[in-house]
Design a protein around this motif. Structure first.
Motif, PDB file in Angstrom:
ATOM      1  N   ASP A  30       0.842  -1.212  -0.026  1.00  0.00           N
ATOM      2  CA  ASP A  30       0.078   0.010   0.000  1.00  0.00           C
ATOM      3  C   ASP A  30       0.875   1.387  -0.252  1.00  0.00           C
ATOM      4  N   ARG A  31       2.256   1.038   0.119  1.00  0.00           N
ATOM      5  CA  ARG A  31       3.021   2.248   0.006  1.00  0.00           C
ATOM      6  C   ARG A  31       4.494   1.781  -0.511  1.00  0.00           C
ATOM      7  N   LEU A  32       5.167   2.798  -0.871  1.00  0.00           N
ATOM      8  CA  LEU A  32       6.358   2.564  -1.620  1.00  0.00           C
ATOM      9  C   LEU A  32       7.164   3.798  -1.189  1.00  0.00           C
ATOM     10  N   TYR A  33       8.582   3.388  -0.591  1.00  0.00           N
ATOM     11  CA  TYR A  33       9.424   3.974  -0.004  1.00  0.00           C
ATOM     12  C   TYR A  33      10.830   4.277  -1.282  1.00  0.00           C
ATOM     13  N   TRP A  34      11.184   5.472  -1.163  1.00  0.00           N
ATOM     14  CA  TRP A  34      12.660   5.638  -1.963  1.00  0.00           C
ATOM     15  C   TRP A  34      13.569   6.175  -0.958  1.00  0.00           C
ATOM     16  N   TYR A  35      14.669   5.638  -0.826  1.00  0.00           N
ATOM     17  CA  TYR A  35      15.698   6.073  -0.057  1.00  0.00           C
ATOM     18  C   TYR A  35      17.066   6.326  -0.841  1.00  0.00           C
ATOM     19  N   ARG A  36      17.948   7.213  -0.244  1.00  0.00           N
ATOM     20  CA  ARG A  36      19.399   7.327  -0.699  1.00  0.00           C
ATOM     21  C   ARG A  36      20.382   6.996   0.243  1.00  0.00           C
ATOM     22  N   LYS A  41      26.942   5.388   5.350  1.00  0.00           N
ATOM     23  CA  LYS A  41      26.090   6.461   5.858  1.00  0.00           C
ATOM     24  C   LYS A  41      24.649   5.616   6.167  1.00  0.00           C
ATOM     25  N   SER A  42      23.864   6.335   6.849  1.00  0.00           N
ATOM     26  CA  SER A  42      22.269   5.735   6.852  1.00  0.00           C
ATOM     27  C   SER A  42      21.535   6.006   5.558  1.00  0.00           C
ATOM     28  N   LEU A  43      20.290   5.753   5.729  1.00  0.00           N
ATOM     29  CA  LEU A  43      19.249   5.826   4.594  1.00  0.00           C
ATOM     30  C   LEU A  43      18.546   7.111   4.943  1.00  0.00           C
ATOM     31  N   GLU A  44      18.644   7.859   3.890  1.00  0.00           N
ATOM     32  CA  GLU A  44      17.786   9.203   3.623  1.00  0.00           C
ATOM     33  C   GLU A  44      16.490   8.949   3.021  1.00  0.00           C
ATOM     34  N   SER A  45      15.451   9.345   3.577  1.00  0.00           N
ATOM     35  CA  SER A  45      14.257   9.218   3.108  1.00  0.00           C
ATOM     36  C   SER A  45      14.212  10.190   1.764  1.00  0.00           C
TER      37      SER A  45
ATOM     38  N   MET B  89      25.953  -3.714   9.470  1.00  0.00           N
ATOM     39  CA  MET B  89      25.466  -2.319  10.317  1.00  0.00           C
ATOM     40  C   MET B  89      24.159  -2.520  10.526  1.00  0.00           C
ATOM     41  N   TYR B  90      23.608  -2.280  11.771  1.00  0.00           N
ATOM     42  CA  TYR B  90      22.286  -2.271  11.962  1.00  0.00           C
ATOM     43  C   TYR B  90      21.830  -1.120  12.221  1.00  0.00           C
ATOM     44  N   PHE B  91      20.554  -0.865  11.703  1.00  0.00           N
ATOM     45  CA  PHE B  91      19.848   0.395  11.659  1.00  0.00           C
ATOM     46  C   PHE B  91      18.699   0.144  12.586  1.00  0.00           C
ATOM     47  N   CYS B  92      18.322   1.192  13.432  1.00  0.00           N
ATOM     48  CA  CYS B  92      17.117   1.515  13.853  1.00  0.00           C
ATOM     49  C   CYS B  92      16.272   2.285  13.304  1.00  0.00           C
ATOM     50  N   ALA B  93      15.051   2.002  13.440  1.00  0.00           N
ATOM     51  CA  ALA B  93      14.272   3.150  12.576  1.00  0.00           C
ATOM     52  C   ALA B  93      12.945   3.217  13.442  1.00  0.00           C
ATOM     53  N   PHE B 103      15.433   6.510   9.536  1.00  0.00           N
ATOM     54  CA  PHE B 103      16.495   5.564   9.852  1.00  0.00           C
ATOM     55  C   PHE B 103      17.511   6.386  10.726  1.00  0.00           C
ATOM     56  N   GLY B 104      18.029   5.716  11.885  1.00  0.00           N
ATOM     57  CA  GLY B 104      19.404   6.319  12.465  1.00  0.00           C
ATOM     58  C   GLY B 104      20.424   6.114  11.873  1.00  0.00           C
TER      59      GLY B 104
END
Lengths: 110, 112
Positions: A30-36, A41-45, B89-93, B103-104
Motif C-alpha cells: 500500500d506504499r512505496l519508499y525511496w531512500y538514498r 552512511k544511513s538511509l535518507e528518506s 551495520m544495524y539500523f534502528c528506525a 532511520f538512525g
C-alpha cells in the motif's frame, strides 16, 4: 514472499543527462519508499508514495507509483555529481516491514 | 529536525559474546524497527515493535536476537551469542502511523 527488483543495479551517467531507475515488486503493497544511501552512511528518506498514480518531485528527482503494474520509477533530471549515491526502493505496508531492493548505485560523472 | 539516535556507532566483539545495540527513536513515533545491512548488500528487515511487543519478525530474527523497550525512550537489540555472520551495520528506525520511516545513523558491528 515479496520480491523487489531494481534496475539498473549500476548506473554511470554524465552530468546534465536524464535517466530513470525502475523498481518492480511482486505482491500488493500500500506504499512505496525511496531512500538514498551514501557510502557508509544511513538511509535518507526521499519519497513516500501512498497511492496509485502518486507522483512526487524534489529538486532533480521525481518518483511515481503504479500499484496496478507494481512499478515505481525514480527519474533523474539533469544529473549533477552530488546525486552520486545508492538508491533503494522499498515497498511495504503501514507499520509493517519494508522489503528493500538491491539498490541502484548511481555515479554521475562530470 | 527530530532524529533517531543510535549507540554505539561501532563495536567490535568476540564471537560468542553478547552485544546490546541501543536506539532512541523519535519521541512521538509508535512503530520501531531494526534492520541490518551486511557490507555491500541490501538492507534486510529484522523486527518491528509496536505497543510494547513484537509485531513482526523475519527469519533472520532467531532465538539469538531479542528486543526491548526498557523505558519510554530507549529501544534495544540484543544479540545473545554473536557469530561471525552477524557482522553488519544495524539500523534502528521509527515511524508514526503510516508515514515516513526514519532511520538512525547505524551501529557497525564487527564480530571477530
Amino acid at each position: 514472499e515479496l520480491k523487489v527488483e531494481q534496475n539498473p543495479l549500476f548506473l554511470s551517467m554524465q552530468e546534465g543527462k536524464n535517466y530513470t531507475i525502475y523498481c518492480n515488486y511482486s505482491t500488493t503493497s500500500d506504499r512505496l519508499y525511496w531512500y538514498r544511501q551514501d557510502p557508509g552512511k544511513s538511509l535518507e528518506s526521499l519519497f513516500v508514495l501512498l497511492s496509485n498514480g502518486a507522483v512526487k518531485q524534489e529538486g532533480r528527482l521525481m518518483a511515481s507509483l503504479d500499484t496496478k503494474a507494481r512499478l515505481s520509477t525514480l527519474h533523474i533530471t539533469a544529473a549533477v555529481h552530488d546525486l552520486s549515491a545508492t538508491y533503494f526502493c522499498a515497498p511495504g505496508r503501514g507499520g509493517s516491514r519494508l522489503t528493500f531492493g538491491e539498490g541502484t548505485q548511481l555515479t554521475v560523472n562530470p | 529536525e527530530p532524529e533517531v539516535t543510535q549507540t554505539p556507532s561501532h563495536q567490535v566483539t568476540q564471537m560468542g559474546q553478547e552485544v546490546i545495540l541501543r536506539c532512541v527513536p523519535i519521541s512521538n513515533h509508535l512503530y520501531f524497527y531494526w534492520y541490518r545491512q551486511i557490507l555491500g548488500q541490501k538492507v534486510e528487515f529484522l523486527v518491528s515493535f509496536y505497543n510494547n511487543e513484537i509485531s513482526e519478525k523475519s527469519e533472520i530474527f532467531d532465538d539469538q536476537f531479542s528486543v526491548e523497550r526498557p523505558d519510554g525512550s530507549n529501544f534495544t537489540l540484543k544479540i545473545r551469542s554473536t557469530k561471525l555472520e552477524d557482522s553488519a551495520m544495524y539500523f534502528c528506525a521509527s515511524s508514526d502511523p503510516g508515514n515516513t520511516i526514519y532511520f538512525g545513523e547505524g551501529s557497525w558491528l564487527t564480530v571477530v
